[in-house]
Design an enzyme around this catalytic site. Structure first.
Site, PDB file in Angstrom:
ATOM      1  N   HIS A   1      -7.263   0.335  -3.919  1.00 48.83           N
ATOM      2  CA  HIS A   1      -6.214  -0.618  -4.276  1.00 48.83           C
ATOM      3  C   HIS A   1      -6.693  -1.547  -5.389  1.00 48.83           C
ATOM      4  O   HIS A   1      -7.707  -2.218  -5.263  1.00 48.83           O
ATOM      5  CB  HIS A   1      -5.734  -1.401  -3.052  1.00 48.83           C
ATOM      6  CG  HIS A   1      -5.311  -0.477  -1.936  1.00 48.83           C
ATOM      7  ND1 HIS A   1      -5.298  -0.858  -0.619  1.00 48.83           N
ATOM      8  CD2 HIS A   1      -4.909   0.822  -1.949  1.00 48.83           C
ATOM      9  CE1 HIS A   1      -4.880   0.166   0.126  1.00 48.83           C
ATOM     10  NE2 HIS A   1      -4.649   1.193  -0.671  1.00 48.83           N
TER      11      HIS A   1
ATOM     12  N   ASP B   1      -2.208   5.986  -2.942  1.00 51.06           N
ATOM     13  CA  ASP B   1      -1.619   4.844  -2.243  1.00 51.06           C
ATOM     14  C   ASP B   1      -0.922   4.023  -3.323  1.00 51.06           C
ATOM     15  O   ASP B   1      -1.426   3.913  -4.452  1.00 51.06           O
ATOM     16  CB  ASP B   1      -2.705   3.967  -1.597  1.00 51.06           C
ATOM     17  CG  ASP B   1      -3.185   4.509  -0.245  1.00 51.06           C
ATOM     18  OD1 ASP B   1      -2.825   5.639   0.120  1.00 51.06           O
ATOM     19  OD2 ASP B   1      -3.947   3.777   0.434  1.00 51.06           O
TER      20      ASP B   1
ATOM     21  N   ASP C   1      -5.485  -4.287  -6.597  1.00 54.81           N
ATOM     22  CA  ASP C   1      -5.082  -5.693  -6.657  1.00 54.81           C
ATOM     23  C   ASP C   1      -6.125  -6.729  -6.227  1.00 54.81           C
ATOM     24  O   ASP C   1      -5.791  -7.908  -6.037  1.00 54.81           O
ATOM     25  CB  ASP C   1      -3.739  -5.903  -5.923  1.00 54.81           C
ATOM     26  CG  ASP C   1      -3.744  -5.361  -4.505  1.00 54.81           C
ATOM     27  OD1 ASP C   1      -4.785  -4.843  -4.067  1.00 54.81           O
ATOM     28  OD2 ASP C   1      -2.692  -5.448  -3.836  1.00 54.81           O
TER      29      ASP C   1
ATOM     30  N   CYS D   1      -1.043  -7.815  -1.270  1.00 54.61           N
ATOM     31  CA  CYS D   1      -0.988  -6.642  -0.369  1.00 54.61           C
ATOM     32  C   CYS D   1       0.153  -6.754   0.640  1.00 54.61           C
ATOM     33  O   CYS D   1       0.784  -5.756   0.982  1.00 54.61           O
ATOM     34  CB  CYS D   1      -2.266  -6.527   0.444  1.00 54.61           C
ATOM     35  SG  CYS D   1      -3.769  -6.742  -0.468  1.00 54.61           S
TER      36      CYS D   1
ATOM     37  N   ASP E   1       0.816  -1.210   0.000  1.00 52.56           N
ATOM     38  CA  ASP E   1       0.000   0.000   0.000  1.00 52.56           C
ATOM     39  C   ASP E   1       0.852   1.263   0.000  1.00 52.56           C
ATOM     40  O   ASP E   1       0.412   2.315  -0.457  1.00 52.56           O
ATOM     41  CB  ASP E   1      -0.919   0.018   1.230  1.00 52.56           C
ATOM     42  CG  ASP E   1      -1.851  -1.185   1.260  1.00 52.56           C
ATOM     43  OD1 ASP E   1      -1.821  -1.980   0.312  1.00 52.56           O
ATOM     44  OD2 ASP E   1      -2.603  -1.322   2.241  1.00 52.56           O
TER      45      ASP E   1
HETATM   46  N1  ARG Z   1     -10.377  -2.702  -1.549  1.00 55.69           N
HETATM   47  C1  ARG Z   1     -10.086  -4.056  -1.911  1.00 55.69           C
HETATM   48  C2  ARG Z   1     -11.321  -4.914  -1.820  1.00 55.69           C
HETATM   49  O1  ARG Z   1     -11.930  -4.916  -0.804  1.00 55.69           O
HETATM   50  C3  ARG Z   1      -9.015  -4.616  -1.031  1.00 55.69           C
HETATM   51  C4  ARG Z   1      -7.685  -4.207  -1.512  1.00 55.69           C
HETATM   52  C5  ARG Z   1      -6.606  -4.759  -0.676  1.00 55.69           C
HETATM   53  N2  ARG Z   1      -5.363  -4.446  -1.282  1.00 55.69           N
HETATM   54  C6  ARG Z   1      -4.303  -3.969  -0.672  1.00 55.69           C
HETATM   55  N3  ARG Z   1      -3.221  -3.741  -1.375  1.00 55.69           N
HETATM   56  N4  ARG Z   1      -4.303  -3.666   0.621  1.00 55.69           N
HETATM   57  O2  ARG Z   1     -11.706  -5.602  -2.730  1.00 55.69           O
END
Ligand code: ARG
Length: 391
Positions: A248, A197, A250, A356, A111
């Site tokens: 994010h 981020d 990913d 992550c 992140d």
């Molecule tokens: N916001 C994403 C979801 O809930 C989670 C992303 C987590 N990724 C990270 N690099 N912390 O689908």
């Protein structure tokens, strides 16, 4: 010849060195203008507030066991694994412009930190509790900087994180209103300051895709463009309008190998943005339904069930996946990937899953163009910048 240590141009080349997060001294994320954590169970959430203070020792230990399991697996594949330093996340933060009761954790280096070729960049971050999250990684960054003469180190400008930087009413909007406004791409951060981020970026060689989200705004993407394009990268903004709480990239759009992206069937890319991929012969593979529903995710986890697709590639053929995601294992197997399943669900409430919780430092390979048909001229190199990549 001096050693090249920092070198990673994409998300899939053969992995040689990586940082894996640690759960020590983690705190619950505080409520602040950029984040409104709630208990997973909607009924419980109406009665009980989200916890405050340090995570319980046994919870932290279980997460650390799984993080250590990931380390062992990576080492068994010959990957050098480094860990962040311990940090006291219980220390409140007070700057001239904001205050927050505690910080968060060092489980998700993804992140905060990103490697763009031979550069390590520290993101601005978007939440107060994460303002100083680069600190547990600084010792490592200094080590890389001292040992690798080609390594370039940058830290993006820190935003004020003042109340004015946020749109606090965002948290009150109904789902209907969010749905109606999904093409505005306006979330809890406003557009005046540079905010991003690192985990909103995805690296595809010459091309970097950055998601507009609750944690990255348009000024943040502009900053990345002006920072990276004079070095030869091309920076593209991408959007996933059906993700009403994007943060994010990913768990939404995950490249696995040249020409292959794992996509989220509930979060298709904005109409028109797929063209670049199709024109350049990229294939989208839709991730299967995750094992858990959103309601079945761990009580304190603030991410969605789509952590299922938060996989870590250790080569263009080898992918580490969460142990229980059997349908995903089968799908990847069918597409010719070797799948390495490991348990990781105890890490979920610390902000994410396998991608992550890591930050790749070195992958064997050079900067390549995976979009040869793209007709796009990056912002010109300035006279005092390196105009060619050092391979
Ligand atoms: N916001 C994403 C979801 O809930 C989670 C992303 C987590 N990724 C990270 N690099 N912390 O689908």
């Amino acid at each position: 010849m001096q050693m090249r240590i920092v070198n990673a141009w994409n998300e899939w080349d053969e992995l040689e060195e990586i940082v894996v997060g640690i759960a020590d001294d983690a705190y619950f994320e505080p409520t602040e203008p950029g984040s409104c954590p709630a208990l997973r169970d909607k009924h419980a959430a109406k009665i009980f507030p989200f916890p405050k203070g340090p995570k319980k020792q046994e919870v932290t230990e279980k997460a650390n066991e799984e993080l250590n399991g990931l380390v062992a697996l990576l080492e068994s594949h010959g990957v050098t694994v480094r860990r962040p330093e311990k940090h006291n996340f219980g220390t409140p933060v007070k700057t001239p412009l904001f205050e927050v009761e505690n910080q968060y954790c060092a489980v998700c280096p993804r992140d905060v930190m990103i490697t763009f070729g031979n550069e390590i960049l520290e993101a601005t971050m978007s939440r107060r509790a994460r303002f100083f999250e680069y600190l547990p990684y600084r010792k490592l960054v200094y080590e890389y900087w001292n040992q690798d003469p080609y390594m370039i180190w940058n830290a993006a400008p820190k935003p004020t994180m003042h109340d004015l930087m946020y749109r606090e009413e965002f948290w009150e909007w109904s789902l209907e209103k969010r749905f109606e406004r999904m093409h505005d791409f306006e979330f809890c951060i406003t557009q005046d300051e540079v905010i991003f981020d690192a985990a909103d970026c995805s690296r595809f060689g010459h091309d970097i895709f950055v998601q507009e989200s609750m944690t990255t705004n348009r000024a943040g993407i502009r900053w990345l463009k002006r920072h990276l394009e004079p070095r030869g990268f091309r920076v593209h903004d991408v959007h996933f309008p059906l993700d009403l709480f994007p943060s994010h990239i990913d768990c939404t759009f995950v490249p696995l190998a040249p020409g292959v992206v794992l996509t989220n069937p509930e979060r298709p890319i904005k109409a028109g943005e797929e063209k670049l991929f199709i024109d350049n012969d990229w294939q989208f593979i839709e991730a299967p339904h995750p094992t858990s529903t959103d309601d079945e995710m761990p009580m304190f986890c603030q991410s969605s069930k789509w952590l299922a697709m938060n996989v870590l590639s250790i080569s263009p053929k080898k992918v580490i996946c969460e142990e229980q995601e059997h349908s995903l294992h089968e799908l990847l197997d069918k597409h010719g990937f070797d799948v390495y399943p490991i348990p990781f669900r105890n890490v979920f409430e610390f902000g994410g899953s396998l991608h992550c919780a890591t930050w790749d430092i070195r992958r064997r390979g050079t900067c390549k163009d995976y979009f040869p048909k793209l007709n796009y001229t990056p912002l010109a190199a300035t006279t005092n910048s390196v105009s060619r990549f050092i391979m």
